[in-house]
Design an enzyme around this catalytic site. Structure first.
Site, PDB file in Angstrom:
ATOM      1  CG  HIS A   1     -12.447  97.748 -36.473  1.00  0.00           C
ATOM      2  ND1 HIS A   1     -12.040  98.795 -37.265  1.00  0.00           N
ATOM      3  CD2 HIS A   1     -11.473  96.811 -36.601  1.00  0.00           C
ATOM      4  CE1 HIS A   1     -10.881  98.523 -37.822  1.00  0.00           C
ATOM      5  NE2 HIS A   1     -10.518  97.306 -37.455  1.00  0.00           N
TER       6      HIS A   1
ATOM      7  NE  ARG B   1     -11.087  91.316 -42.237  1.00  0.00           N
ATOM      8  CZ  ARG B   1     -10.197  92.284 -42.245  1.00  0.00           C
ATOM      9  NH1 ARG B   1     -10.534  93.464 -42.671  1.00  0.00           N
ATOM     10  NH2 ARG B   1      -8.973  92.070 -41.837  1.00  0.00           N
TER      11      ARG B   1
HETATM   12  P1  ADP Z   1      -4.453  95.089 -37.575  1.00  0.00           P
HETATM   13  O1  ADP Z   1      -3.647  96.137 -38.275  1.00  0.00           O
HETATM   14  O2  ADP Z   1      -3.844  94.584 -36.308  1.00  0.00           O
HETATM   15  O3  ADP Z   1      -4.996  93.980 -38.453  1.00  0.00           O
HETATM   16  P2  ADP Z   1      -7.030  96.275 -37.730  1.00  0.00           P
HETATM   17  O4  ADP Z   1      -7.466  97.536 -37.096  1.00  0.00           O
HETATM   18  O5  ADP Z   1      -6.946  96.246 -39.223  1.00  0.00           O
HETATM   19  O6  ADP Z   1      -5.684  95.900 -37.045  1.00  0.00           O
HETATM   20  O7  ADP Z   1      -7.965  95.096 -37.264  1.00  0.00           O
HETATM   21  C1  ADP Z   1      -8.128  94.763 -35.920  1.00  0.00           C
HETATM   22  C2  ADP Z   1      -8.942  93.480 -35.820  1.00  0.00           C
HETATM   23  O8  ADP Z   1     -10.242  93.688 -36.343  1.00  0.00           O
HETATM   24  C3  ADP Z   1      -8.373  92.308 -36.602  1.00  0.00           C
HETATM   25  O9  ADP Z   1      -8.619  91.119 -35.891  1.00  0.00           O
HETATM   26  C4  ADP Z   1      -9.155  92.314 -37.867  1.00  0.00           C
HETATM   27  O10 ADP Z   1      -9.230  91.026 -38.449  1.00  0.00           O
HETATM   28  C5  ADP Z   1     -10.511  92.726 -37.334  1.00  0.00           C
HETATM   29  N1  ADP Z   1     -11.336  93.313 -38.377  1.00  0.00           N
HETATM   30  C6  ADP Z   1     -11.090  94.362 -39.180  1.00  0.00           C
HETATM   31  N2  ADP Z   1     -12.100  94.578 -40.055  1.00  0.00           N
HETATM   32  C7  ADP Z   1     -13.016  93.620 -39.796  1.00  0.00           C
HETATM   33  C8  ADP Z   1     -14.279  93.262 -40.360  1.00  0.00           C
HETATM   34  N3  ADP Z   1     -14.799  93.912 -41.396  1.00  0.00           N
HETATM   35  N4  ADP Z   1     -14.921  92.218 -39.831  1.00  0.00           N
HETATM   36  C9  ADP Z   1     -14.385  91.538 -38.802  1.00  0.00           C
HETATM   37  N5  ADP Z   1     -13.214  91.783 -38.237  1.00  0.00           N
HETATM   38  C10 ADP Z   1     -12.535  92.814 -38.718  1.00  0.00           C
END
Ligand code: ADP
Length: 171
Positions: free
Chosen positions: A17, A89
């Site tokens: 994130h 990802r």
């Molecule tokens: P959600 O439950 O809405 O998917 P997350 O907190 O899991 O929320 O993720 C929020 C955003 O951050 C999403 O767009 C997700 O793809 C992105 N994200 C999460 N982990 C990573 C990562 N390792 N690299 C890039 N983007 C990420």
């Protein structure tokens, strides 16, 4: 001034994130992280814990954090934001993200989703992986900032240890 919103569960915030956030701050003037209530997922951390952790690890004065229970499309309208950031990802993220982006566009035609690519080292990093590793007392170095790792250790009642616990299969 271009304001972007970065919505998600952030349960907890990970280095993945933060990677996306740093990229977003490089492109947009202001980024609002939105910790959403998600009816599909029971969280590990409460909303206020998630927001607190984000405050602890994000230092840029161009980033703010809010908690919201409702549609992302409505939140964007409330804040006058026309850009929604999502991280991508592996290809496996794409289909679900496309569906979410098109739904958000239908709900708020002024809102465009911008996808940012993560670094190679964060390709397989997710909050759910972090929660799983933490639940087993695993090393979280490189996955989350130290303060988040500490919160996870406390949540699962683990203390730091250097030796794995030996399992005696004959016992
Ligand atoms: P959600 O439950 O809405 O998917 P997350 O907190 O899991 O929320 O993720 C929020 C955003 O951050 C999403 O767009 C997700 O793809 C992105 N994200 C999460 N982990 C990573 C990562 N390792 N690299 C890039 N983007 C990420």
């Amino acid at each position: 001034m271009a304001t972007a919103i970065y919505p998600g569960s952030f349960d907890p915030i990970t280095n993945g994130h933060l990677d996306i956030l740093a990229r977003a701050v490089g492109v947009f003037d202001r980024v609002i992280i939105v910790v959403l209530s998600n009816t599909r997922k029971a969280g590990l951390f409460t909303h206020s814990e998630r927001v607190e952790m984000i405050h602890e690890v994000v230092t840029s004065d161009r980033v703010s954090v809010e908690s919201f229970s409702g549609l992302t499309a409505d939140f964007a309208r409330l804040r006058g934001a026309r850009i929604l950031i999502r991280g991508l990802r592996a290809v496996s993220d794409f289909e679900a993200e496309l569906r979410i982006a098109l739904t958000n566009r239908k709900l708020n035609p002024d809102l465009d989703t911008v996808f940012l690519m993560t670094s190679a080292e964060n390709l397989f990093l997710s909050s759910s992986t972090v929660r799983e590793v933490a639940s087993m007392g695993g090393d979280l170095t490189g996955m989350v900032p130290p303060v988040v790792a500490e919160r996870l250790r406390r949540k699962f009642g683990h203390v730091e240890r250097s030796e794995p616990i030996a399992v005696n299969s004959e016992a």
